[in-house]
Design a protein around this motif. Structure first.
Motif, PDB file in Angstrom:
ATOM      1  N   ASP B  58      47.095  52.090  49.668  1.00 43.56           N
ATOM      2  CA  ASP B  58      48.428  52.634  48.897  1.00 43.56           C
ATOM      3  C   ASP B  58      49.655  52.785  49.882  1.00 43.56           C
ATOM      4  OD1 ASP B  58      46.759  52.998  46.827  1.00 43.56           O
ATOM      5  OD2 ASP B  58      46.473  55.408  47.392  1.00 43.56           O
ATOM      6  N   ASN B  59      49.453  52.745  51.059  1.00 45.53           N
ATOM      7  CA  ASN B  59      50.226  52.767  52.024  1.00 45.53           C
ATOM      8  C   ASN B  59      50.978  51.727  52.330  1.00 45.53           C
ATOM      9  OD1 ASN B  59      49.582  55.539  52.491  1.00 45.53           O
ATOM     10  ND2 ASN B  59      49.027  54.991  54.634  1.00 45.53           N
ATOM     11  N   ILE B  60      50.178  50.435  52.327  1.00 45.69           N
ATOM     12  CA  ILE B  60      50.905  49.167  52.369  1.00 45.69           C
ATOM     13  C   ILE B  60      51.774  48.769  51.192  1.00 45.69           C
ATOM     14  CG2 ILE B  60      50.269  46.715  52.258  1.00 45.69           C
ATOM     15  CD1 ILE B  60      47.690  47.222  54.137  1.00 45.69           C
ATOM     16  N   LYS B  61      51.153  49.378  49.912  1.00 46.49           N
ATOM     17  CA  LYS B  61      51.971  48.965  48.777  1.00 46.49           C
ATOM     18  C   LYS B  61      53.253  49.601  48.668  1.00 46.49           C
ATOM     19  CE  LYS B  61      50.835  46.303  46.134  1.00 46.49           C
ATOM     20  NZ  LYS B  61      50.153  46.099  44.931  1.00 46.49           N
ATOM     21  N   GLU B  62      53.412  51.001  49.195  1.00 43.35           N
ATOM     22  CA  GLU B  62      54.413  51.420  49.333  1.00 43.35           C
ATOM     23  C   GLU B  62      55.372  51.122  50.325  1.00 43.35           C
ATOM     24  OE1 GLU B  62      54.841  54.383  47.390  1.00 43.35           O
ATOM     25  OE2 GLU B  62      56.515  55.005  48.025  1.00 43.35           O
ATOM     26  N   ARG B  63      55.060  50.805  51.442  1.00 41.96           N
ATOM     27  CA  ARG B  63      55.852  50.326  52.674  1.00 41.96           C
ATOM     28  C   ARG B  63      56.100  48.765  52.810  1.00 41.96           C
ATOM     29  NH1 ARG B  63      57.857  55.042  55.962  1.00 41.96           N
ATOM     30  NH2 ARG B  63      56.915  56.798  55.399  1.00 41.96           N
ATOM     31  N   ARG B  64      55.373  48.292  52.091  1.00 41.91           N
ATOM     32  CA  ARG B  64      55.425  46.576  51.964  1.00 41.91           C
ATOM     33  C   ARG B  64      55.067  45.990  53.522  1.00 41.91           C
ATOM     34  NH1 ARG B  64      54.648  45.667  46.729  1.00 41.91           N
ATOM     35  NH2 ARG B  64      55.502  43.478  47.061  1.00 41.91           N
ATOM     36  N   ALA B  65      54.317  46.954  54.376  1.00 45.72           N
ATOM     37  CA  ALA B  65      53.893  46.547  55.665  1.00 45.72           C
ATOM     38  C   ALA B  65      52.958  47.231  56.235  1.00 45.72           C
ATOM     39  CB  ALA B  65      55.196  47.083  56.343  1.00 45.72           C
ATOM     40  N   PHE B  66      52.191  46.482  57.334  1.00 41.82           N
ATOM     41  CA  PHE B  66      51.137  47.021  57.885  1.00 41.82           C
ATOM     42  C   PHE B  66      51.131  46.166  59.340  1.00 41.82           C
ATOM     43  CE2 PHE B  66      49.484  43.586  55.656  1.00 41.82           C
ATOM     44  CZ  PHE B  66      48.626  42.937  56.535  1.00 41.82           C
ATOM     45  N   THR B  67      50.363  46.963  60.179  1.00 41.52           N
ATOM     46  CA  THR B  67      50.261  46.406  61.886  1.00 41.52           C
ATOM     47  C   THR B  67      48.685  45.998  61.777  1.00 41.52           C
ATOM     48  OG1 THR B  67      49.976  48.379  62.912  1.00 41.52           O
ATOM     49  CG2 THR B  67      52.132  47.315  62.821  1.00 41.52           C
ATOM     50  N   VAL B  68      48.370  44.933  62.490  1.00 40.80           N
ATOM     51  CA  VAL B  68      46.956  44.810  62.839  1.00 40.80           C
ATOM     52  C   VAL B  68      46.919  44.858  64.255  1.00 40.80           C
ATOM     53  CG1 VAL B  68      45.136  43.102  63.158  1.00 40.80           C
ATOM     54  CG2 VAL B  68      46.384  43.140  60.877  1.00 40.80           C
ATOM     55  N   ASN B  69      46.301  46.035  64.897  1.00 44.93           N
ATOM     56  CA  ASN B  69      46.280  46.330  66.344  1.00 44.93           C
ATOM     57  C   ASN B  69      44.818  45.768  66.775  1.00 44.93           C
ATOM     58  OD1 ASN B  69      48.807  48.356  66.807  1.00 44.93           O
ATOM     59  ND2 ASN B  69      47.801  48.550  64.803  1.00 44.93           N
ATOM     60  N   ILE B  70      44.847  45.166  67.734  1.00 41.93           N
ATOM     61  CA  ILE B  70      43.616  44.566  68.313  1.00 41.93           C
ATOM     62  C   ILE B  70      43.056  45.434  69.639  1.00 41.93           C
ATOM     63  CG2 ILE B  70      42.436  42.655  69.452  1.00 41.93           C
ATOM     64  CD1 ILE B  70      43.663  41.630  67.089  1.00 41.93           C
ATOM     65  N   PRO B  71      42.126  46.410  69.537  1.00 44.85           N
ATOM     66  CA  PRO B  71      41.627  47.326  70.602  1.00 44.85           C
ATOM     67  C   PRO B  71      40.922  46.250  71.801  1.00 44.85           C
ATOM     68  CG  PRO B  71      40.197  47.513  68.922  1.00 44.85           C
ATOM     69  CD  PRO B  71      41.224  46.323  68.304  1.00 44.85           C
ATOM     70  N   SER B  72      41.293  46.771  73.065  1.00 52.15           N
ATOM     71  CA  SER B  72      40.501  46.167  74.052  1.00 52.15           C
ATOM     72  C   SER B  72      39.041  47.209  73.724  1.00 52.15           C
ATOM     73  CB  SER B  72      41.108  46.379  75.431  1.00 52.15           C
ATOM     74  OG  SER B  72      41.498  47.712  75.430  1.00 52.15           O
ATOM     75  N   ALA B  73      38.018  46.514  74.620  1.00 54.24           N
ATOM     76  CA  ALA B  73      36.971  47.178  74.622  1.00 54.24           C
ATOM     77  C   ALA B  73      36.634  48.325  75.151  1.00 54.24           C
ATOM     78  CB  ALA B  73      35.658  46.209  75.315  1.00 54.24           C
ATOM     79  N   GLN B  74      37.668  48.739  75.845  1.00 53.08           N
ATOM     80  CA  GLN B  74      37.504  50.412  76.640  1.00 53.08           C
ATOM     81  C   GLN B  74      37.994  51.175  75.448  1.00 53.08           C
ATOM     82  OE1 GLN B  74      41.071  51.628  78.951  1.00 53.08           O
ATOM     83  NE2 GLN B  74      41.772  49.507  78.985  1.00 53.08           N
ATOM     84  N   TYR B  75      38.630  50.867  74.356  1.00 56.44           N
ATOM     85  CA  TYR B  75      38.974  51.763  73.251  1.00 56.44           C
ATOM     86  C   TYR B  75      37.824  51.682  72.023  1.00 56.44           C
ATOM     87  CZ  TYR B  75      43.308  52.384  75.629  1.00 56.44           C
ATOM     88  OH  TYR B  75      44.207  52.750  76.673  1.00 56.44           O
ATOM     89  N   ALA B  76      36.984  51.313  72.329  1.00 57.51           N
ATOM     90  CA  ALA B  76      35.665  50.954  71.244  1.00 57.51           C
ATOM     91  C   ALA B  76      35.392  52.395  70.615  1.00 57.51           C
ATOM     92  CB  ALA B  76      34.286  50.546  71.684  1.00 57.51           C
ATOM     93  N   LYS B  77      35.501  53.614  71.189  1.00 62.50           N
ATOM     94  CA  LYS B  77      35.169  54.869  70.706  1.00 62.50           C
ATOM     95  C   LYS B  77      36.376  55.207  69.475  1.00 62.50           C
ATOM     96  CE  LYS B  77      32.432  57.175  73.955  1.00 62.50           C
ATOM     97  NZ  LYS B  77      32.122  55.967  75.122  1.00 62.50           N
ATOM     98  N   GLU B  78      37.538  55.044  70.075  1.00 65.03           N
ATOM     99  CA  GLU B  78      38.740  55.315  69.231  1.00 65.03           C
ATOM    100  C   GLU B  78      38.816  54.268  67.871  1.00 65.03           C
ATOM    101  OE1 GLU B  78      38.778  55.200  72.422  1.00 65.03           O
ATOM    102  OE2 GLU B  78      39.875  56.929  73.212  1.00 65.03           O
ATOM    103  N   ALA B  79      38.357  53.117  68.242  1.00 67.09           N
ATOM    104  CA  ALA B  79      38.451  52.125  67.061  1.00 67.09           C
ATOM    105  C   ALA B  79      37.254  52.539  66.129  1.00 67.09           C
ATOM    106  CB  ALA B  79      38.057  50.800  67.703  1.00 67.09           C
ATOM    107  N   ASP B  80      36.195  53.026  66.448  1.00 62.61           N
ATOM    108  CA  ASP B  80      35.067  53.361  65.649  1.00 62.61           C
ATOM    109  C   ASP B  80      35.380  54.600  64.886  1.00 62.61           C
ATOM    110  OD1 ASP B  80      32.399  52.824  64.880  1.00 62.61           O
ATOM    111  OD2 ASP B  80      32.038  54.775  65.720  1.00 62.61           O
TER     112      ASP B  80
END
Lengths: 191, 191
Positions: B58-80
């Motif tokens: 819904d957010n993408i359709k509204e703002r017509r935009a998104f980001t793809v953030n690539i986490p480094s391995a140290q951020y596995a907990k946050e990514a999960d």
């Protein structure tokens, strides 16, 4: 501090899918596809993006089927070769020492030496610029028996798949496990 | 000898894309997306597959935009964590210690702690079963300065991205380089 690099097609990880099809002459062909990924759970589907005019694209439309063969790292040379030349000009399997079989599930060939293969029927497609995204429904996953977990699922480190780096044009192996998914983040959920 | 596992959605490698969007309330949200991949070179595009009804969709359709953030391995907990709960219910960035900025290129947030981000404008979509494949054109790639090669491209081992294993629900690191692409297969071409 981040540096802006402008528009470009780089993401990590990117797969090394070796897509198997039959040509009009009945010969098996294989193509190295890096633009793609899983795209649906129910039904299970995988997307591969091919440039218009690719031999593989015509083959898929004709037979309504393809396979996604996952090479282990030991087959990096063969995988790379499949991306260097078109099946229009060359019978690629004449050049490499690999065993090809017909899938029992779909009208497409399987590279038997590779440990993991997805057998797909063509479902739909969508054009994006110079590429066509082709979606296949995964009707069967076939895995070498010595690459299975005790739960009969494909074991990533035994399969030893390749990863493509589109920035530096290199192939890498999969490394160590760092966390369990649907688990590592629970600490934040409880906050 | 291969064992047939039947239909299923497993492939290696599968990415860990943390998709950033703004909600109607203007709050930044992040979602963990594993079904996706690059899908076009010209224009450069990335596909993410979302289940219908997802807040991020819904957010993408509204703002017509998104980001793809690539986490480094140290951020596995946050990514999960970003995959454990919906942004409909939770302000996820309240729970984690990460810095969020607005992209200068598109109307979507960037996770500044993650070393690599793709800034995308919504282009088109296609439905597959329970999922919708959303295609974004990559208008800018932003990379931490200390994660660049001498040629100003993102360096995979410095970025240290996560790989998702959908069979065993684990996160892995990228391992060693095994071969050069567009090079390792040349030996077969000369045969």
């Amino acid at each position: 501090m981040k540096k802006n690099l402008g528009a470009g097609a780089v993401a990590f990880p990117t797969p090394v899918y070796i897509v198997g099809t039959y040509g009009k002459d009945g010969e098996a062909n294989a193509m190295n596809v890096a633009w793609g990924g899983l795209c649906s759970s129910e039904p299970p589907c995988v997307m591969i993006a091919l440039r218009k005019g690719r031999y593989t694209y015509d083959n898929i439309k004709e037979r309504r089927a393809f396979t996604v063969n996952i090479p282990s790292a030991q087959y990096a040379k063969e995988a790379d070769f499949f991306g260097l030349i078109s099946g229009k000009k060359t019978r690629k399997f004449d050049a490499v020492n690999l065993t090809v079989k017909k899938s029992e599930t779909v009208d497409a060939p399987i590279i038997d030496d590779f440990p993991f293969v997805l057998e797909c029927r063509y479902v739909k497609e969508m054009e994006i610029g110079e590429h066509i995204m082709v979606v296949g429904e995964i009707l069967n996953m076939a895995v070498e028996e010595n690459c299975l977990t005790s739960k009969n699922t494909p074991e990533i480190n035994k399969i030893d798949p390749l990863i493509f780096d589109p920035a530096e044009s290199t192939y890498h192996k999969v490394g160590n496990e760092v966390e369990k998914a649907f688990s590592a983040g629970l600490a934040y959920l409880q906050k």
